[in-house]
Structures are given as structure tokens and as C-alpha cells.
Design a protein around this motif. Sequence first.
Motif, short mmCIF file in Angstrom:
data_model
loop_
_atom_site.label_atom_id
_atom_site.label_comp_id
_atom_site.label_asym_id
_atom_site.label_seq_id
_atom_site.Cartn_x
_atom_site.Cartn_y
_atom_site.Cartn_z
N VAL A 69 0.83 -1.21 0.00
CA VAL A 69 0.00 0.00 0.00
C VAL A 69 0.87 1.26 0.00
O VAL A 69 0.55 2.25 -0.67
N THR A 70 1.98 1.23 0.74
CA THR A 70 2.88 2.39 0.76
C THR A 70 3.45 2.66 -0.62
O THR A 70 3.52 3.82 -1.06
N MET A 71 3.85 1.61 -1.32
CA MET A 71 4.38 1.79 -2.67
C MET A 71 3.30 2.24 -3.65
O MET A 71 3.56 2.98 -4.59
N GLY A 72 2.06 1.80 -3.41
CA GLY A 72 0.95 2.27 -4.24
C GLY A 72 0.70 3.75 -4.04
O GLY A 72 0.48 4.50 -5.01
N PHE A 73 0.75 4.21 -2.78
CA PHE A 73 0.60 5.63 -2.47
C PHE A 73 1.70 6.46 -3.13
O PHE A 73 1.44 7.52 -3.72
N SER A 74 2.93 5.96 -3.06
CA SER A 74 4.06 6.65 -3.68
C SER A 74 3.85 6.78 -5.19
O SER A 74 4.16 7.82 -5.79
N ALA A 75 3.31 5.73 -5.80
CA ALA A 75 3.09 5.73 -7.25
C ALA A 75 2.06 6.77 -7.66
O ALA A 75 2.23 7.47 -8.67
N PRO A 114 -7.27 9.09 17.24
CA PRO A 114 -7.36 7.66 17.57
C PRO A 114 -6.26 6.88 16.83
O PRO A 114 -5.78 7.30 15.78
N ALA A 115 -5.89 5.73 17.37
CA ALA A 115 -4.85 4.90 16.76
C ALA A 115 -5.22 4.55 15.32
O ALA A 115 -6.39 4.29 15.01
N ILE A 116 -4.24 4.58 14.45
CA ILE A 116 -4.45 4.24 13.04
C ILE A 116 -3.27 3.43 12.55
O ILE A 116 -2.12 3.68 12.92
N SER A 117 -3.54 2.44 11.74
CA SER A 117 -2.46 1.59 11.20
C SER A 117 -1.76 2.32 10.06
O SER A 117 -2.32 3.25 9.45
N ILE A 118 -0.55 1.90 9.76
CA ILE A 118 0.19 2.49 8.64
C ILE A 118 -0.56 2.27 7.34
O ILE A 118 -0.67 3.17 6.50
N THR A 119 -1.09 1.07 7.16
CA THR A 119 -1.83 0.75 5.94
C THR A 119 -3.01 1.69 5.75
O THR A 119 -3.22 2.24 4.66
N ASN A 120 -3.79 1.90 6.81
CA ASN A 120 -4.95 2.80 6.71
C ASN A 120 -4.54 4.25 6.47
O ASN A 120 -5.20 4.98 5.74
N ALA A 121 -3.43 4.67 7.09
CA ALA A 121 -2.95 6.04 6.87
C ALA A 121 -2.56 6.24 5.41
O ALA A 121 -2.87 7.28 4.81
N MET A 122 -1.91 5.25 4.82
CA MET A 122 -1.51 5.35 3.42
C MET A 122 -2.73 5.31 2.49
O MET A 122 -2.79 6.02 1.48
N LEU A 123 -3.73 4.51 2.84
CA LEU A 123 -4.95 4.45 2.04
C LEU A 123 -5.71 5.78 2.11
O LEU A 123 -6.24 6.25 1.10
N LEU A 124 -5.76 6.39 3.29
CA LEU A 124 -6.41 7.70 3.42
C LEU A 124 -5.65 8.75 2.61
O LEU A 124 -6.26 9.62 1.96
N GLY A 125 -4.31 8.68 2.62
CA GLY A 125 -3.51 9.58 1.81
C GLY A 125 -3.79 9.40 0.33
O GLY A 125 -3.87 10.37 -0.44
N THR A 126 -3.96 8.15 -0.08
CA THR A 126 -4.27 7.84 -1.49
C THR A 126 -5.63 8.42 -1.88
O THR A 126 -5.79 9.02 -2.95
N PHE A 127 -6.62 8.24 -1.00
CA PHE A 127 -7.97 8.77 -1.27
C PHE A 127 -7.94 10.29 -1.34
O PHE A 127 -8.57 10.90 -2.22
N LEU A 128 -7.20 10.92 -0.42
CA LEU A 128 -7.09 12.38 -0.43
C LEU A 128 -6.40 12.86 -1.71
O LEU A 128 -6.79 13.88 -2.30
N CYS A 129 -5.39 12.13 -2.15
CA CYS A 129 -4.70 12.46 -3.40
C CYS A 129 -5.68 12.47 -4.58
O CYS A 129 -5.64 13.34 -5.44
#
Length: 420
Positions: free
Chosen positions: A62-68, A246-261
Motif C-alpha cells: 500500500v505504501t508503494m501504491g501511495f508513492s506511485a 485515535p490509533a491508526i495503522s500504517i496501511t490505513n494512513a496510506m490508504l487515506l492519503g491515497t484517497f485524499l490524493c
Amino acid sequence: MIIAGVIIVILTFYAIVKNYETRVVLMISGLLMAFIGGNMGVALEAFAKGMVNASLTPIICVTMGFSAVLDATGCSQHLVMAITKLLNRAKFIIIPATVILVWLINISLLSASGLAAAVGTILIPTLIKLGVRPAMAASTVLLGTWGSSVSPGNPFIVQVADLAQEDIMVILQGFAPKAFICAVLAALILYVIAKVTKEGAVGNTVSDAEEKTEGETFRIHPLYAVVPLVPIILLILASPAVKILPAISITNAMLLGTFLCFLVARPEIKGFAGAFFKGNGSGFANIVCLIAAAAMFIEGMNMMGLTSALITAMEDSTSIAKISATFGPFILAAISGSGNAAVLAFNGTVTPHAASFGLSISDMGSVVQAAGNLGRCMSPVAGVTIICAELAHVNPIELTKRNAIPCIVAGIVMMILVLV
């Protein structure tokens, strides 16, 4: 059997230095050692488990997908241009300022080569216009490309957190300030070298007219520039030490970043999705499969008794363990251009036994992965070095000459701050 294993390990790293396919080399070596040790099945099972690691695989992909998608939508370029405008306001300390800013950008944009291509295209010509000599300009950008060592999206930090069974943000809160001190120290040493060799800004400046022209060529969109930083901000605010969110996983943070992008850039859906899933695939093929291949190699070492022998040798000397954790990955990265294999091997075999050396897993593992990145910053054969050198039209070895002292000193200081 120990001697045979040592020979195979030496040949393995020799093949990696010679730029043979790292994953294939690790797999063949692991299978060979497991065969000699009498159980190939264990090595094959280790590879299969590495491919479906529930802790690592989703985060990496997911992190690499966000970077892409950041690259595909141009958000990463807007961030880079915003940073460049800040640099033009710090002309008198342009070299250390550039190193630190590239280091900070690398926390969000993880790929060193991708970062060099995006940042270097803009910053290296800017530094040269400010009077910095081409080789020094390229070295300045290169020296900042180990900031990913303190990124929560870094797969090797994720590996360390998994080994230590600790929250990744807790590990980074302890390690990041010390790594930042080392980054500042390296930047200042390079600044001194530039002053002594008279390769720093020597009178040329970018005129106001030039800056205005360049600004008109590319108009920075503030929201685009902020998007790459969103997952990092979310993870910091939700970390156990801060607890604002609230606590958030790295995967969910990257997915939210992707959605915001997607919301900010509003790209064509098919192309955006294609970039995201291509990034996922790249993360799996290039990182997850490398981790799985390293697991096979590590299991082969275990079968031949190499791991236990290495641990026994280090138990007799804590100093040897500290030096090996820092300069083992560092030297291999400097020679081969990539410290990934050494980092994975060391963190898979030695780091889990850190307590035997009077160290914590999180401290040793953090230093191991950061040392690999630092060593790469002075490697003449690393992809990121070649990109920076090409942008400055100089020989890559010129960058090694300038970055060697800052990287070595930073490595020593990091060892002292974290492990001593």
C-alpha cells in the motif's frame, strides 16, 4: 560445515556486489546451504511465509501504491517545488539546508532514486546557479537521501517493529531525533568540505528575475504539496506518545492519503487506479519478494549452524556486535550500491538476539537499516548516485569522494548515540 557456510555467504555477497539479481542469488544460496544442512524444505517454507507476512506485506504494497499515485498526479513535484522556493531564501547556508530538506522529504517520498530524479532535476541546477560546483551540488542532494530511515512507511523499520513486537511510532520517536542529529552533522561536515575546497556558493546568485520566471513556469498548488505529508502527520498525531487522534495503522494512513490524493488531484480514474495497483505490484515484486528470498537465505544459514556461531562470537564482545551492526550493512551498501540484502540478513539472524549483547532489538535493528542507507549515500554504483551524477554531468566517483567523510562520521556518531 561452518567453513563451507562462510564460503557460500562470501560468494553470495560477492555476487550481489557484482550486480547479479539479488533475489535469485539469495534464493540459490539459501537452498544450497539448506541442502548441505540436510533440509531444503525448511528453506522453501521460509520463502512461502515471507511472501504472505501479515505484518509486512500489506504495509509495503500500500505504501508503494501511495508513492506511485503521488508521482502520477504530480503531488510529489509540487512538494519538491515548494521546498525549492524555501531553499532560495537560505542561500548562505544552501548546502546544509539542502541536505536537511532532502532528508525530510525522503521521510514522505521513500524511493531514493525516485526522490533524486524528482528533487535533483530541480535542486541540482538551482545549486549550480547559486555558485555551487556541479559535483558538490550532486553530493549535497545525494547526502540527504537516507531520511527514509525514520519513515513509518519504511519496510525495514516495519520489520524491526515486527521483530521487537513494539509500536513502530514508539521506535521512531526514540530513534528519529538521534538520526536527525547525525543528518545535521553530516550536512555540516559537507558544508565545511565545500568551504575548504571552495566548491560552495562563491558569488553566483539566482536573480529575482530568474526566480520569478521559474516560478511562473511551474505554479505550486498548496494542497498538492501537502498531500504527500498527510499519512506521516496522521501517524504522528495518532502515535501512543501524542494521542491527539485515535490509533491508526500504517496501511490505513496510506490508504487515506491515497484517497485524499484522488480528491485533490481529481485524475482520470482508470489511470489513477492503474498507478496505485502498479505501485502495489512493484512493492510486492521488489521488496516483499526480496524479504522472502532473504528469509530463505537466513534459513539456510541456520541449517548450517552459521547463525548460532555468529551469535556466540558476538556474545563474547558487545563492541564487535555494535560495530558489526553499524558498519556491516554500511560497507556492503557502499560497495554494492544497495544495503538491502545485508540489512535483511542481519536483522533476520543477529538482531533478534540483541539482548544477548546487552542491546534492544529496536535499537540494533534501527541502526542496521539506517547504516545501510548511509552507506548507499557514498556508493559510486548506487542508482541514486548515478542519477545525481548524471544530472550534474560529473563522474559518480566524485560524489563518493565528497560524501565519504560525512557518511562515515555520521555512522560512528549514530552507533555511539543509539548503541553505546
